[in-house]
Design a protein around this motif. Structure first.
Motif, PDB file in Angstrom:
ATOM      1  N   ALA A  54       0.850  -1.195   0.000  1.00  0.00           N
ATOM      2  CA  ALA A  54       0.000   0.000   0.000  1.00  0.00           C
ATOM      3  C   ALA A  54       0.882   1.241   0.000  1.00  0.00           C
ATOM      4  O   ALA A  54       1.703   1.427   0.888  1.00  0.00           O
ATOM      5  N   VAL A  58      -2.710   5.172   0.210  1.00  0.00           N
ATOM      6  CA  VAL A  58      -3.617   4.058   0.479  1.00  0.00           C
ATOM      7  C   VAL A  58      -3.547   3.708   1.964  1.00  0.00           C
ATOM      8  O   VAL A  58      -2.479   3.570   2.537  1.00  0.00           O
ATOM      9  N   ASP A  73      -8.706   4.274  -0.286  1.00  0.00           N
ATOM     10  CA  ASP A  73      -8.105   5.547  -0.679  1.00  0.00           C
ATOM     11  C   ASP A  73      -9.213   6.492  -1.133  1.00  0.00           C
ATOM     12  O   ASP A  73     -10.346   6.054  -1.366  1.00  0.00           O
TER      13      ASP A  73
END
Length: 102
Positions: A54, A58, A73
């Motif tokens: 990520a 995110v 997100d």
């Protein structure tokens, strides 16, 4: 606002909650060790973790009972991943963050 389908995007908007993609519910039912739980409630109780894949804003949250990592997100929950299907080092990395914070 109650649930409302966004045209073409499969996103459900619920007042006071993040935008929720129906894809997440489908993946929760396929990948979670606790498919009987409401995935929205699971997301709300999941613990924020650093997830190696990520990046770029995110957010990752780990739900231990379901053993999944939710990815979100832009204020949208995008998917959930079965942690047990990931590499052993990745599983340990995520789970250690949760046990260290208990």
């Amino acid at each position: 606002m109650s649930e409302a389908q966004s045209p073409g995007y499969g996103t459900v908007t619920i007042e006071g909650e993040r935008r929720w993609r129906q894809h997440v519910t489908k993946r929760w039912n396929e990948r979670s060790k606790a498919p009987g739980l409401d995935p929205r409630k699971a997301f709300a109780t999941a613990v924020e973790v650093h997830y190696p894949s990520a990046y770029g804003g995110v957010e990752a949250r780990y739900h231990s009972e379901g053993d999944v990592v939710f990815l979100a997100d832009d204020r949208k929950v995008r998917t959930c991943l079965a942690l047990g299907d990931r590499a052993a080092w990745e599983q340990a990395y995520v789970r250690n963050q949760v046990t260290e914070n208990e």
